[in-house]
Design a protein around this motif. Structure first.
Motif, PDB file in Angstrom:
ATOM      1  N   ASP A  71      42.018  56.000  42.278  1.00  0.00           N
ATOM      2  CA  ASP A  71      41.131  55.822  41.123  1.00  0.00           C
ATOM      3  C   ASP A  71      41.189  54.349  40.704  1.00  0.00           C
ATOM      4  O   ASP A  71      42.164  53.898  40.104  1.00  0.00           O
ATOM      5  CB  ASP A  71      41.600  56.741  39.986  1.00  0.00           C
ATOM      6  N   GLN A  72      40.125  53.610  41.021  1.00  0.00           N
ATOM      7  CA  GLN A  72      40.134  52.161  40.754  1.00  0.00           C
ATOM      8  C   GLN A  72      40.187  51.860  39.256  1.00  0.00           C
ATOM      9  O   GLN A  72      40.761  50.845  38.849  1.00  0.00           O
ATOM     10  CB  GLN A  72      38.903  51.485  41.382  1.00  0.00           C
ATOM     11  N   ASN A  73      39.589  52.709  38.441  1.00  0.00           N
ATOM     12  CA  ASN A  73      39.663  52.475  36.997  1.00  0.00           C
ATOM     13  C   ASN A  73      41.091  52.598  36.486  1.00  0.00           C
ATOM     14  O   ASN A  73      41.534  51.812  35.640  1.00  0.00           O
ATOM     15  CB  ASN A  73      38.746  53.439  36.237  1.00  0.00           C
ATOM     16  N   LYS A  74      41.822  53.588  37.004  1.00  0.00           N
ATOM     17  CA  LYS A  74      43.236  53.742  36.623  1.00  0.00           C
ATOM     18  C   LYS A  74      44.017  52.492  37.015  1.00  0.00           C
ATOM     19  O   LYS A  74      44.867  51.996  36.280  1.00  0.00           O
ATOM     20  CB  LYS A  74      43.838  54.947  37.349  1.00  0.00           C
ATOM     21  N   LEU A  75      43.732  52.006  38.233  1.00  0.00           N
ATOM     22  CA  LEU A  75      44.403  50.801  38.735  1.00  0.00           C
ATOM     23  C   LEU A  75      44.119  49.616  37.823  1.00  0.00           C
ATOM     24  O   LEU A  75      45.019  48.881  37.430  1.00  0.00           O
ATOM     25  CB  LEU A  75      43.923  50.503  40.161  1.00  0.00           C
ATOM     26  N   ARG A  76      42.849  49.461  37.449  1.00  0.00           N
ATOM     27  CA  ARG A  76      42.467  48.266  36.675  1.00  0.00           C
ATOM     28  C   ARG A  76      42.910  48.346  35.225  1.00  0.00           C
ATOM     29  O   ARG A  76      42.910  47.336  34.525  1.00  0.00           O
ATOM     30  CB  ARG A  76      40.960  48.025  36.802  1.00  0.00           C
ATOM     31  N   GLU A  77      43.301  49.537  34.789  1.00  0.00           N
ATOM     32  CA  GLU A  77      43.931  49.621  33.464  1.00  0.00           C
ATOM     33  C   GLU A  77      45.313  48.964  33.510  1.00  0.00           C
ATOM     34  O   GLU A  77      45.815  48.488  32.497  1.00  0.00           O
ATOM     35  CB  GLU A  77      44.065  51.087  33.031  1.00  0.00           C
ATOM     36  N   LYS A  78      45.941  48.969  34.687  1.00  0.00           N
ATOM     37  CA  LYS A  78      47.273  48.372  34.829  1.00  0.00           C
ATOM     38  C   LYS A  78      47.213  46.867  35.070  1.00  0.00           C
ATOM     39  O   LYS A  78      48.156  46.144  34.772  1.00  0.00           O
ATOM     40  CB  LYS A  78      48.016  49.004  36.017  1.00  0.00           C
ATOM     41  N   LEU A  79      46.100  46.401  35.670  1.00  0.00           N
ATOM     42  CA  LEU A  79      46.001  45.019  36.123  1.00  0.00           C
ATOM     43  C   LEU A  79      44.944  44.260  35.337  1.00  0.00           C
ATOM     44  O   LEU A  79      43.763  44.591  35.394  1.00  0.00           O
ATOM     45  CB  LEU A  79      45.609  44.980  37.606  1.00  0.00           C
ATOM     46  N   GLY A  80      45.379  43.236  34.599  1.00  0.00           N
ATOM     47  CA  GLY A  80      44.409  42.334  33.990  1.00  0.00           C
ATOM     48  C   GLY A  80      44.218  41.146  34.911  1.00  0.00           C
ATOM     49  O   GLY A  80      45.177  40.664  35.510  1.00  0.00           O
ATOM     50  N   MET A  81      42.971  40.676  35.046  1.00  0.00           N
ATOM     51  CA  MET A  81      42.743  39.515  35.905  1.00  0.00           C
ATOM     52  C   MET A  81      41.884  38.492  35.183  1.00  0.00           C
ATOM     53  O   MET A  81      40.894  38.834  34.544  1.00  0.00           O
ATOM     54  CB  MET A  81      42.083  39.927  37.226  1.00  0.00           C
ATOM     55  N   VAL A  82      42.290  37.221  35.309  1.00  0.00           N
ATOM     56  CA  VAL A  82      41.539  36.117  34.710  1.00  0.00           C
ATOM     57  C   VAL A  82      41.193  35.137  35.829  1.00  0.00           C
ATOM     58  O   VAL A  82      42.068  34.710  36.583  1.00  0.00           O
ATOM     59  CB  VAL A  82      42.346  35.415  33.595  1.00  0.00           C
ATOM     60  N   PHE A  83      39.917  34.784  35.912  1.00  0.00           N
ATOM     61  CA  PHE A  83      39.395  33.977  37.010  1.00  0.00           C
ATOM     62  C   PHE A  83      39.260  32.508  36.600  1.00  0.00           C
ATOM     63  O   PHE A  83      39.416  32.151  35.444  1.00  0.00           O
ATOM     64  CB  PHE A  83      38.024  34.516  37.426  1.00  0.00           C
ATOM     65  N   GLN A  84      38.900  31.678  37.594  1.00  0.00           N
ATOM     66  CA  GLN A  84      38.646  30.252  37.316  1.00  0.00           C
ATOM     67  C   GLN A  84      37.511  30.106  36.306  1.00  0.00           C
ATOM     68  O   GLN A  84      37.585  29.306  35.385  1.00  0.00           O
ATOM     69  CB  GLN A  84      38.256  29.523  38.604  1.00  0.00           C
ATOM     70  N   GLN A  85      36.442  30.871  36.531  1.00  0.00           N
ATOM     71  CA  GLN A  85      35.294  30.839  35.612  1.00  0.00           C
ATOM     72  C   GLN A  85      35.436  31.984  34.619  1.00  0.00           C
ATOM     73  O   GLN A  85      35.798  33.087  35.009  1.00  0.00           O
ATOM     74  CB  GLN A  85      33.982  30.972  36.399  1.00  0.00           C
ATOM     75  N   TRP A  86      35.139  31.735  33.375  1.00  0.00           N
ATOM     76  CA  TRP A  86      35.504  32.714  32.337  1.00  0.00           C
ATOM     77  C   TRP A  86      34.524  33.878  32.226  1.00  0.00           C
ATOM     78  O   TRP A  86      34.875  34.924  31.710  1.00  0.00           O
ATOM     79  CB  TRP A  86      35.684  32.006  30.982  1.00  0.00           C
ATOM     80  N   ASN A  87      33.277  33.725  32.690  1.00  0.00           N
ATOM     81  CA  ASN A  87      32.361  34.872  32.829  1.00  0.00           C
ATOM     82  C   ASN A  87      32.228  35.744  31.588  1.00  0.00           C
ATOM     83  O   ASN A  87      32.237  36.961  31.682  1.00  0.00           O
ATOM     84  CB  ASN A  87      32.828  35.788  33.982  1.00  0.00           C
ATOM     85  N   SER A  88      32.116  35.137  30.421  1.00  0.00           N
ATOM     86  CA  SER A  88      31.890  35.970  29.235  1.00  0.00           C
ATOM     87  C   SER A  88      30.389  36.259  29.098  1.00  0.00           C
ATOM     88  O   SER A  88      29.563  35.612  29.730  1.00  0.00           O
ATOM     89  CB  SER A  88      32.414  35.281  27.975  1.00  0.00           C
TER      90      SER A  88
END
Length: 241
Positions: A71-88
């Motif tokens: 379950d990728q959503n379950k996985l991404r609840e555990k992992l925060g990711m911040v990229f080079q570009q902020w993409n807000s």
């Protein structure tokens, strides 16, 4: 913890990761350094299942990231990711940006999501910017918004991909201060970075990547002050002078 075992990743004929083994313990800060194209960012994308892998396995806590039924959503609840570009999202306020994922992914009510988002924005020094729009903020503030947005998902781990590389030099410090704050909070982090002094200061482990392999790994003192491998020495002599 995050366990990476024998991970291979290719883009067509180009093998970018050639068998990566890495353990990240709870509460650890691991900095990943190395030349452009050495596979550093690709590894983060594989940990977060943004990119598939061609071999090996990645386990985040007890989740096998690349198993078909994960379950990728379950996985991404555990992992925060911040990229080079902020993409807000430019049409949303700072507060709306930070509160969006907890509502969409975690199913929180608007009230609960806003409460968490406000707390995290205050944490990264944006408590006075709730009603501002991202395009009216500096790059450093936008990057801190991206960090708050990831933290609002209340992850166990944070992945940072060269988060200062798109910033003007005078704005780098405020973002690095935010990462120091997270380190002091005990957040488990993997930071792909070219800020060698920062890596030396905050890391429990430093991994030097070269051509898709971890050439050398150890404490900051071992890898950055007393590197054993010639390639590590060559890399550091170029970036430190």
């Amino acid at each position: 913890m995050i366990q990476i075992r024998g991970v291979h990743k290719s883009f067509g004929d180009l093998e970018v990761l050639k068998g990566i083994d890495l353990d990240v313990e709870k509460g650890e800060v691991v900095s990943v350094i190395g030349g452009s194209g050495s596979g550093k960012s690709t590894l983060l994308y594989c940990i977060n299942a943004i990119e598939p892998i061609n071999g090996g396995e990645i386990i985040v806590d007890d989740i096998n990231v690349h198993k078909k039924n994960t379950d990728q959503n379950k996985l991404r609840e555990k992992l925060g990711m911040v990229f080079q570009q902020w993409n807000s999202f430019p049409h949303l306020t700072v507060l709306e940006n930070a509160a969006l994922a907890p509502q969409v992914v975690r199913g929180l009510s608007k009230k609960d999501a806003f409460e968490i988002a406000m707390k995290e924005l205050e944490h990264v020094g944006l408590g006075d910017k709730f009603d501002e729009y991202p395009t009216r903020m500096s790059g450093g503030q936008q990057q801190r918004l991206a960090i708050a947005r990831a933290l609002a998902m209340e992850p166990s781990y944070m992945l940072f991909d060269e988060v200062t590389s798109a910033l003007d030099p005078e704005l780098v410090g405020e973002v690095l201060d935010t990462l120091r704050l997270l380190r002091d909070d005990g957040m488990t982090m993997i930071c792909v970075t070219h800020e060698i002094a920062f890596a030396k200061e905050v890391s429990d482990k430093v991994a030097f990547f070269h051509e898709g392999l971890i050439e050398e790994i150890g404490s900051p003192n071992e890898v950055l002050e007393n590197p054993k491998k010639e390639r590590t020495q060559q890399f550091l002599s170029k970036v430190l002078h």
